[in-house]
Scaffold this active site. Sequence first.
Site, PDB file in Angstrom:
ATOM      1  N   ARG A  15      -1.908   6.896 -11.738  1.00  0.00           N
ATOM      2  CA  ARG A  15      -0.851   7.882 -12.002  1.00  0.00           C
ATOM      3  C   ARG A  15      -0.062   7.632 -13.281  1.00  0.00           C
ATOM      4  NH1 ARG A  15       2.479   7.903  -6.756  1.00  0.00           N
ATOM      5  NH2 ARG A  15       1.241   6.081  -6.197  1.00  0.00           N
ATOM      6  N   ASN A 224       4.715   3.322 -10.149  1.00  0.00           N
ATOM      7  CA  ASN A 224       3.373   3.899 -10.061  1.00  0.00           C
ATOM      8  C   ASN A 224       3.134   4.968 -11.108  1.00  0.00           C
ATOM      9  OD1 ASN A 224       2.418   2.409  -7.766  1.00  0.00           O
ATOM     10  ND2 ASN A 224       3.905   3.567  -6.569  1.00  0.00           N
TER      11      ASN A 224
END
Length: 455
Positions: A15, A224
Amino acid sequence: MSLDIVILAAGQGTRMRSALPKVLHPVAGNSMLGHVIHSARQLSPDSIQVVIGHGADKVREQLAADDLSFVLQDKQLGTGHAVAQAVPALSADTVLILYGDVPLIEVETLQRLLTLVNDQQLGLLTVTLDDPTGYGRIVRDEQNRVSAIVEHKDATDAQKAIKEGNTGILALPGKRLADWLGRLSNNNAQGEYYLTDVIAMAVNDGLIVATAQPHDPMEVQGANDRKQLAELERHYQLREARRLMALGVTLRDPVRFDVRGDVTVGRDVTIDINVILEGRVVIEDDVSIGPNCVIKDSTLRKGAIIKANSHLEGAIVGEAADAGPFARLRPGSVLGARAHVGNFVELKNAEMGEGAKAGHLAYLGDAVIGARTNIGAGTITCNYDGANKHKTVLGEDVFIGSNNSLVAPVDISSGATTAAGSTITQNVAVEQLAVARARQRNIDGWKRPVKIKKH
Ligand code: UD1
Ligand code: CA
């Protein structure tokens, strides 16, 4: 108590949408993994094992150090599998598990966690969250003792209602670890070998799982994606701003101030908005820094004044000296006490003595400038002949007229003067005047060229 630390850093971080391995993404100028290693070192462990996988070569290359061991995890089969890769290298009483993408963990929190671990007990860091979606949940029995961790994807609805989440950070007795990891299975929702399954095994083996919490949930926040990375950055910066304010620094606006390195400050320092401090910066008492300055690897002595929009790198600014606005001090710039560097002046590997001045528009490279010497506007040192750098040496109380070119190597001795517009190619002795420009001629009755009109 001996201690081995295992840092998990093999994951991909899809991500982030980046060619850079996730753990190398920077927070406050240092990679996330770099921050974790920094904290790990402060615990004085016997070894630090970094488990790498995605982008392993880049990670190793960027962070290689004598006190780090890198362990390759070829395939990312889960956190339990990741720790298992390091097991052959472990020998200490206690093993502490950290994460390369959880950079803000505080040493004090880890020290508290480590006090919980012994032969009969594990230390688990947990965090209570309003929305623990995605986190493993801490399952407790009727006596409120931890009995297991259930991953979000494997949890029942009742378990999903538990607000206490697993941070992943864990300290366990080293002797037991290999046995527990050897018994893990991947029979779960994600088909992974979960480190968290070790908790139920330890409880079954009669051990107690003691828990601790971080002071601030941001300590255990991972990144993330770039949004979370930015949140960590802002949190770090606010924490650093508060630390400096507590030490006696006035920050005109703590949210418009960034530190990307180690900063030491004295008292009654004032820092205006949009200042960036990088690398090792030492700021003594009573220093004032104007808006929009970038200051890297530099020392500002007592009472120094850096005015707006100045860039300093590898510079030393002496007591009560001042630079800017729009000054550029490059590596090797040294300003003596009360020296003055004004707007659009660039220094590189140049020392200015006490009270020396370069008020406007100058380039001073590879130069030594004596006390009280004055450099006129528009003056440059011609220090580079296309192949080699040469030195310009100016004595004390020298007066360099405006718009001089000082062609190095050249020496101008104390008390000497150079006329405006001079190109100085020869040394000038004590108290001489050097005039090195074409003499002015005035021509009477000069007829200017006239334009011839078309059609
Ligand atoms: C993990 C925990 C979960 C906890 C959460 C906190 C497990 C099974 N679950 O879940 O209980 O609430 O962290 O964020 O441990 N990694 C490797 N190799 C692997 C797998 C992971 O190095 O094979 C590294 C990743 O790079 C990452 C970390 O371990 O830094 C955590 O892995 P991740 O897959 O993100 O675990 P979560 O599902 O978040
Ligand atoms: Ca995670």
